[in-house]
Design a protein around this motif. Structure first.
Motif, PDB file in Angstrom:
ATOM      1  N   ALA A  23       0.831  -1.213   0.000  1.00 43.07           N
ATOM      2  CA  ALA A  23       0.000   0.000   0.000  1.00 43.07           C
ATOM      3  C   ALA A  23       0.865   1.263   0.000  1.00 43.07           C
ATOM      4  O   ALA A  23       0.418   2.326  -0.408  1.00 43.07           O
ATOM      5  N   GLN A  24       2.113   1.123   0.441  1.00 44.22           N
ATOM      6  CA  GLN A  24       3.058   2.245   0.457  1.00 44.22           C
ATOM      7  C   GLN A  24       3.976   2.231  -0.762  1.00 44.22           C
ATOM      8  O   GLN A  24       4.947   2.976  -0.831  1.00 44.22           O
ATOM      9  N   GLY A  25       3.688   1.335  -1.717  1.00 40.02           N
ATOM     10  CA  GLY A  25       4.477   1.275  -2.938  1.00 40.02           C
ATOM     11  C   GLY A  25       5.779   0.506  -2.824  1.00 40.02           C
ATOM     12  O   GLY A  25       6.706   0.736  -3.598  1.00 40.02           O
ATOM     13  N   GLU A  26       5.862  -0.423  -1.874  1.00 36.18           N
ATOM     14  CA  GLU A  26       7.063  -1.239  -1.697  1.00 36.18           C
ATOM     15  C   GLU A  26       6.722  -2.711  -1.874  1.00 36.18           C
ATOM     16  O   GLU A  26       5.736  -3.183  -1.326  1.00 36.18           O
ATOM     17  N   SER A  51      15.411 -21.728   9.493  1.00 36.42           N
ATOM     18  CA  SER A  51      15.814 -20.752  10.499  1.00 36.42           C
ATOM     19  C   SER A  51      14.670 -19.768  10.750  1.00 36.42           C
ATOM     20  O   SER A  51      13.906 -19.435   9.843  1.00 36.42           O
ATOM     21  N   GLU A  52      14.579 -19.290  11.979  1.00 38.72           N
ATOM     22  CA  GLU A  52      13.626 -18.236  12.318  1.00 38.72           C
ATOM     23  C   GLU A  52      14.248 -16.854  12.165  1.00 38.72           C
ATOM     24  O   GLU A  52      13.570 -15.846  12.329  1.00 38.72           O
ATOM     25  N   ASP A  53      15.539 -16.790  11.835  1.00 33.79           N
ATOM     26  CA  ASP A  53      16.258 -15.528  11.704  1.00 33.79           C
ATOM     27  C   ASP A  53      16.081 -14.989  10.287  1.00 33.79           C
ATOM     28  O   ASP A  53      16.979 -15.069   9.449  1.00 33.79           O
ATOM     29  N   VAL A  54      14.868 -14.479  10.012  1.00 29.90           N
ATOM     30  CA  VAL A  54      14.543 -13.943   8.694  1.00 29.90           C
ATOM     31  C   VAL A  54      14.132 -12.483   8.834  1.00 29.90           C
ATOM     32  O   VAL A  54      13.608 -12.065   9.865  1.00 29.90           O
ATOM     33  N   GLU A  55      14.427 -11.714   7.804  1.00 30.62           N
ATOM     34  CA  GLU A  55      14.104 -10.289   7.814  1.00 30.62           C
ATOM     35  C   GLU A  55      13.422  -9.905   6.511  1.00 30.62           C
ATOM     36  O   GLU A  55      13.593 -10.560   5.483  1.00 30.62           O
ATOM     37  N   TRP A  56      12.667  -8.804   6.583  1.00 32.14           N
ATOM     38  CA  TRP A  56      12.056  -8.246   5.383  1.00 32.14           C
ATOM     39  C   TRP A  56      13.143  -7.534   4.596  1.00 32.14           C
ATOM     40  O   TRP A  56      14.058  -6.933   5.168  1.00 32.14           O
ATOM     41  N   ARG A  57      13.018  -7.575   3.278  1.00 31.73           N
ATOM     42  CA  ARG A  57      13.949  -6.890   2.389  1.00 31.73           C
ATOM     43  C   ARG A  57      13.142  -6.282   1.261  1.00 31.73           C
ATOM     44  O   ARG A  57      12.272  -6.949   0.688  1.00 31.73           O
ATOM     45  N   GLU A  58      13.422  -5.027   0.933  1.00 30.84           N
ATOM     46  CA  GLU A  58      12.707  -4.398  -0.168  1.00 30.84           C
ATOM     47  C   GLU A  58      13.264  -4.911  -1.497  1.00 30.84           C
ATOM     48  O   GLU A  58      14.473  -4.932  -1.709  1.00 30.84           O
ATOM     49  N   SER A  59      12.373  -5.324  -2.371  1.00 31.45           N
ATOM     50  CA  SER A  59      12.744  -5.790  -3.699  1.00 31.45           C
ATOM     51  C   SER A  59      12.827  -4.597  -4.647  1.00 31.45           C
ATOM     52  O   SER A  59      12.173  -3.571  -4.429  1.00 31.45           O
ATOM     53  N   VAL A 101       0.161 -10.060 -15.040  1.00 30.59           N
ATOM     54  CA  VAL A 101       0.823  -9.042 -15.849  1.00 30.59           C
ATOM     55  C   VAL A 101      -0.282  -8.228 -16.485  1.00 30.59           C
ATOM     56  O   VAL A 101      -1.111  -8.756 -17.232  1.00 30.59           O
ATOM     57  N   ASP A 102      -0.323  -6.960 -16.162  1.00 25.50           N
ATOM     58  CA  ASP A 102      -1.369  -6.057 -16.626  1.00 25.50           C
ATOM     59  C   ASP A 102      -0.981  -5.551 -18.012  1.00 25.50           C
ATOM     60  O   ASP A 102      -0.377  -4.482 -18.151  1.00 25.50           O
ATOM     61  N   ALA A 103      -1.287  -6.374 -19.025  1.00 26.67           N
ATOM     62  CA  ALA A 103      -0.916  -6.042 -20.402  1.00 26.67           C
ATOM     63  C   ALA A 103      -1.729  -6.890 -21.357  1.00 26.67           C
ATOM     64  O   ALA A 103      -2.303  -7.913 -20.975  1.00 26.67           O
ATOM     65  N   ASP A 104      -1.753  -6.473 -22.590  1.00 26.08           N
ATOM     66  CA  ASP A 104      -2.358  -7.284 -23.637  1.00 26.08           C
ATOM     67  C   ASP A 104      -1.559  -8.585 -23.726  1.00 26.08           C
ATOM     68  O   ASP A 104      -0.329  -8.552 -23.731  1.00 26.08           O
ATOM     69  N   PRO A 105      -2.239  -9.731 -23.791  1.00 19.82           N
ATOM     70  CA  PRO A 105      -1.518 -11.007 -23.848  1.00 19.82           C
ATOM     71  C   PRO A 105      -0.496 -11.094 -24.980  1.00 19.82           C
ATOM     72  O   PRO A 105       0.537 -11.753 -24.837  1.00 19.82           O
ATOM     73  N   SER A 106      -0.722 -10.406 -26.071  1.00 19.11           N
ATOM     74  CA  SER A 106       0.227 -10.458 -27.193  1.00 19.11           C
ATOM     75  C   SER A 106       1.544  -9.746 -26.866  1.00 19.11           C
ATOM     76  O   SER A 106       2.540  -9.926 -27.558  1.00 19.11           O
ATOM     77  N   ALA A 107       1.562  -8.949 -25.788  1.00 18.26           N
ATOM     78  CA  ALA A 107       2.778  -8.229 -25.383  1.00 18.26           C
ATOM     79  C   ALA A 107       3.594  -9.000 -24.349  1.00 18.26           C
ATOM     80  O   ALA A 107       4.611  -8.510 -23.873  1.00 18.26           O
ATOM     81  N   VAL A 108       3.132 -10.220 -24.007  1.00 16.45           N
ATOM     82  CA  VAL A 108       3.787 -10.989 -22.950  1.00 16.45           C
ATOM     83  C   VAL A 108       4.320 -12.298 -23.511  1.00 16.45           C
ATOM     84  O   VAL A 108       3.626 -12.992 -24.257  1.00 16.45           O
ATOM     85  N   GLU A 109       5.544 -12.616 -23.142  1.00 15.61           N
ATOM     86  CA  GLU A 109       6.130 -13.912 -23.467  1.00 15.61           C
ATOM     87  C   GLU A 109       7.145 -14.250 -22.381  1.00 15.61           C
ATOM     88  O   GLU A 109       7.496 -13.398 -21.563  1.00 15.61           O
ATOM     89  N   ILE A 110       7.588 -15.499 -22.360  1.00 20.07           N
ATOM     90  CA  ILE A 110       8.605 -15.883 -21.389  1.00 20.07           C
ATOM     91  C   ILE A 110       9.831 -15.008 -21.631  1.00 20.07           C
ATOM     92  O   ILE A 110      10.269 -14.826 -22.770  1.00 20.07           O
ATOM     93  N   GLY A 111      10.340 -14.430 -20.552  1.00 27.00           N
ATOM     94  CA  GLY A 111      11.496 -13.536 -20.650  1.00 27.00           C
ATOM     95  C   GLY A 111      11.152 -12.062 -20.734  1.00 27.00           C
ATOM     96  O   GLY A 111      12.045 -11.215 -20.667  1.00 27.00           O
ATOM     97  N   THR A 112       9.869 -11.718 -20.883  1.00 28.36           N
ATOM     98  CA  THR A 112       9.474 -10.314 -20.917  1.00 28.36           C
ATOM     99  C   THR A 112       9.910  -9.640 -19.624  1.00 28.36           C
ATOM    100  O   THR A 112       9.620 -10.120 -18.532  1.00 28.36           O
ATOM    101  N   ARG A 113      10.623  -8.516 -19.742  1.00 29.30           N
ATOM    102  CA  ARG A 113      11.033  -7.743 -18.569  1.00 29.30           C
ATOM    103  C   ARG A 113       9.824  -6.980 -18.040  1.00 29.30           C
ATOM    104  O   ARG A 113       9.075  -6.373 -18.813  1.00 29.30           O
ATOM    105  N   VAL A 114       9.621  -7.039 -16.720  1.00 34.35           N
ATOM    106  CA  VAL A 114       8.456  -6.419 -16.095  1.00 34.35           C
ATOM    107  C   VAL A 114       8.865  -5.637 -14.847  1.00 34.35           C
ATOM    108  O   VAL A 114       9.935  -5.858 -14.281  1.00 34.35           O
ATOM    109  N   ALA A 115       7.993  -4.728 -14.456  1.00 30.36           N
ATOM    110  CA  ALA A 115       8.182  -3.934 -13.243  1.00 30.36           C
ATOM    111  C   ALA A 115       6.871  -3.906 -12.472  1.00 30.36           C
ATOM    112  O   ALA A 115       5.786  -3.943 -13.061  1.00 30.36           O
ATOM    113  N   VAL A 116       6.972  -3.813 -11.159  1.00 26.93           N
ATOM    114  CA  VAL A 116       5.795  -3.862 -10.301  1.00 26.93           C
ATOM    115  C   VAL A 116       5.036  -2.541 -10.314  1.00 26.93           C
ATOM    116  O   VAL A 116       5.620  -1.459 -10.446  1.00 26.93           O
ATOM    117  N   GLU A 117       3.730  -2.653 -10.204  1.00 24.36           N
ATOM    118  CA  GLU A 117       2.819  -1.544  -9.923  1.00 24.36           C
ATOM    119  C   GLU A 117       1.861  -2.062  -8.867  1.00 24.36           C
ATOM    120  O   GLU A 117       1.751  -3.265  -8.661  1.00 24.36           O
TER     121      GLU A 117
END
Length: 136
Positions: A23-26, A51-59, A101-117
């Motif tokens: 919700a904060q864009g992370e 292990s229980e020694d886990v931490e959050w990490r921003e991607s 993936v929020d796109a027309d299916p014809s614009a998507v294939e294996i290996g397509t570079r994507v970014a989060v929204e």
């Protein structure tokens, strides 16, 4: 591809931080401090060494389509928002997550570079990460 707001996901104590960060864009993943494994779906134990020694990490929120399928009909999903591209995205940090993936299916294939929204839901303290193809 504009179904707003989207349904509210089930939030548990283990996933609450993930959803509120969205919700904060992370986009958060988990990293084991014991073995270094970076993973998604959020859980309190490392799925590699337990292990229980886990931490959050921003991607970085960037990655590529590892696998995908196109849903042309889907019960309960608004017809105006079909077809829907369901995908596993492999993040730059290593984990794969199921998303769409929020796109027309014809614009998507294996290996397509994507970014989060992030898409809003009925609860203003939560957002849902989706991916869009990167320009270029």
């Amino acid at each position: 591809m504009s179904w707003d707001p989207r349904p509210v996901p089930d939030v548990t104590p283990e996933t609450e931080r993930y959803w509120t960060a969205a919700a904060q864009g992370e986009l958060l993943v988990r990293e084991c401090q014991e073995c270094g494994f970076v993973y998604h779906y959020p859980r309190s134990l490392c799925p590699d060494c337990f292990s229980e020694d886990v931490e959050w990490r921003e991607s970085s929120g960037r990655g590529e389509v590892y696998s995908y399928s196109t849903a042309r009909t889907m019960s309960g999903w608004p017809e105006d928002d079909l077809p829907l591209v369901l995908a596993y995205v492999e993040l730059e940090e290593g984990p794969r997550l199921m998303t769409n993936v929020d796109a027309d299916p014809s614009a998507v294939e294996i290996g397509t570079r994507v970014a989060v929204e992030f898409r809003d839901v009925d609860d203003s303290e939560i957002a849902v990460p989706v991916f869009v193809p990167e320009d270029g």
